[in-house]
Write an enzyme that holds these catalytic residues in place. Structure first.
Site, PDB file in Angstrom:
ATOM      1  N   ARG A  96       0.833  -1.333  -0.003  1.00  0.00           N
ATOM      2  CA  ARG A  96      -0.093  -0.272  -0.030  1.00  0.00           C
ATOM      3  C   ARG A  96       0.942   1.463  -0.032  1.00  0.00           C
ATOM      4  NH1 ARG A  96      -2.923  -3.196  -2.447  1.00  0.00           N
ATOM      5  NH2 ARG A  96      -4.923  -4.022  -1.422  1.00  0.00           N
ATOM      6  N   ASP A 125      -6.810  -1.233   4.535  1.00  0.00           N
ATOM      7  CA  ASP A 125      -6.365  -0.648   3.370  1.00  0.00           C
ATOM      8  C   ASP A 125      -6.571   0.872   3.207  1.00  0.00           C
ATOM      9  OD1 ASP A 125      -4.861  -2.786   2.801  1.00  0.00           O
ATOM     10  OD2 ASP A 125      -6.360  -3.364   1.007  1.00  0.00           O
ATOM     11  N   SER A 179     -12.889 -11.928  -2.445  1.00  0.00           N
ATOM     12  CA  SER A 179     -12.143 -10.606  -2.394  1.00  0.00           C
ATOM     13  C   SER A 179     -10.638 -10.917  -2.314  1.00  0.00           C
ATOM     14  CB  SER A 179     -12.357  -9.564  -1.116  1.00  0.00           C
ATOM     15  OG  SER A 179     -11.849  -8.546  -1.425  1.00  0.00           O
TER      16      SER A 179
END
Length: 405
Positions: A96, A125, A179
């Protein structure tokens, strides 16, 4: 909304971000710029261009960041032996900050008014993206659609995609796919049957590894060469950081290495169950600790182990660009100057077994002292008596006090 004329979206081309691109155009009436990062997810990123173009997007950034990701983010983290809550190798967490870094750089280049991401309002996130962005561009405006819209389920997202003719891969009738998030370090799975922490993952879910019981019956041996704490060669062949990780993912996955099923504590406060495949990372952690075992001084190694949970928590919570993480990194990197040598590993049915380690220049292992045979005076065993008595002094004093009562 009228103040937002141009937004840079972190765009994977998947379900969430494809919908977000259309939603931003409709809700904010703004120009959308997409940024797609190839960080080794193992899938073609170029199709994201066609999807973006189909939505009328003019400025499309697709960048190969695999080497930067491995060299500047993954490798520094593995010098710290970072692992969150004893199990998680931080595969999503460490990707990230790199994406956030490029997001704000592109936003500056194209003079955008805001950036946007597809992280949900329940997850980690959103924190990682935004902490990274604010650390590098303090006045940036962030649009997080999951915190604004009412498309709060995978089913609603699928319906929205169908209504607006947005193509979604892995669609199986009305069933939503897992996901998933993938990069050079790992692939993660959440949602579906995994939301029940008692339910065993479906074997068909795993993509990178064979089941350990189906792995080859003969072990695979590999050698990893280290310089200053980083792997520089595999089986004697020099390779770039990203290439080494890609090779270790293939070799590890073929031997059933790297699967993990865990319940973790998210930064936002909830517990979350996820499954992960991290073949390269599992091998790298074991090997790095092995080379440190013969090159690091005892107290330096123990101090690293004490600092590691704090370091891992900073990465997990999104504080990669914080001064405290950079301070810890400086100390860790200093310790790695002597972490040079070769580790030999045996990979067998999900196991990573260290079978050898050597360092010609920096090994602290002295066979003449450690031997059980005649050490020819290299170590005076009588010295141990005073050592033990000094360490026992406080225990003996306390014992005498207890006995006198």
């Amino acid at each position: 909304m009228s103040e937002i004329k141009k937004v840079v979206l972190a765009y994977s081309g998947g379900l969430d971000t494809s919908i977000i691109a259309k939603w931003l155009q409709d809700e904010y009436q703004c120009e959308v710029v997409t940024f797609t990062a190839d960080i080794g997810q193992g899938e073609e990123v170029e199709p994201a261009r066609a999807k973006a173009q189909a939505m009328g997007i003019k400025e499309i950034f697709i960048e190969d960041l695999r080497e930067e990701f491995a060299r500047d983010f993954v490798f520094p983290m593995f010098r710290a032996n970072a692992i969150y809550e004893g199990e998680y190798l931080l595969g999503t967490s460490i990707a990230r900050p790199l994406i956030a870094k490029r997001l704000v750089e592109i936003a500056k280049d194209v003079q955008a008014d805001a950036i946007s991401h597809g992280a949900t309002g329940k997850g980690n996130d959103q924190v990682r993206f935004e902490l990274g962005a604010y650390a590098l561009m303090p006045d940036v405006q962030v649009i997080a659609p999951w915190r604004e819209w009412d498309l709060n389920s995978r089913e609603k997202l699928m319906a929205y995609a169908e209504q607006h003719n947005i193509a979604i891969e892995n669609k199986k009738g009305k069933k939503s796919p897992y996901s998933m998030d993938a990069n050079l370090l790992h692939i993660s799975y959440e949602g579906g049957v995994l939301e029940d922490p008692w339910a065993e993952p479906e074997e068909s879910m795993w993509r990178w590894s064979v089941a350990p019981e189906n792995a080859p019956s003969e072990p695979t041996y590999i050698e990893l060469t280290y310089e200053k704490g980083d792997i520089v060669a595999l089986n004697g062949q020099a390779m770039s950081p990203a290439t080494i990780m890609a090779e270790l993912n293939k070799i590890g996955g073929a031997n059933g290495i790297g699967r993990d099923d865990l319940v973790e504590n998210r930064f936002v406060g909830m517990k979350s169950r996820g499954c992960y495949e991290t073949p390269a990372g599992t091998i790298m952690l074991k090997a790095h600790r092995a080379i440190e075992s013969i090159t690091l001084d005892r107290e330096a190694a123990h101090l690293k182990d004490e600092l590691m949970p704090r370091y891992a928590k900073l990465v997990y919570n999104g504080f990669w660009f914080s001064p405290e993480r950079e301070m810890l990194q400086a100390a860790i990197d200093h310790s790695q100057k002597v972490v040079n040598g070769v580790v030999r590993l045996k990979l067998y049915k999900g196991n990573v077994i260290v079978v050898g380690r050597k360092s010609e220049s920096d090994s602290l292992f002295d066979e003449s002292i450690a031997t059980f045979e005649d050490d020819k005076g290299a170590y005076n065993q009588k010295d141990a008596e005073g050592f033990i008595k000094l360490n026992a002094l406080r225990l003996r004093i306390a014992a005498r006090k207890r006995q006198a009562k």
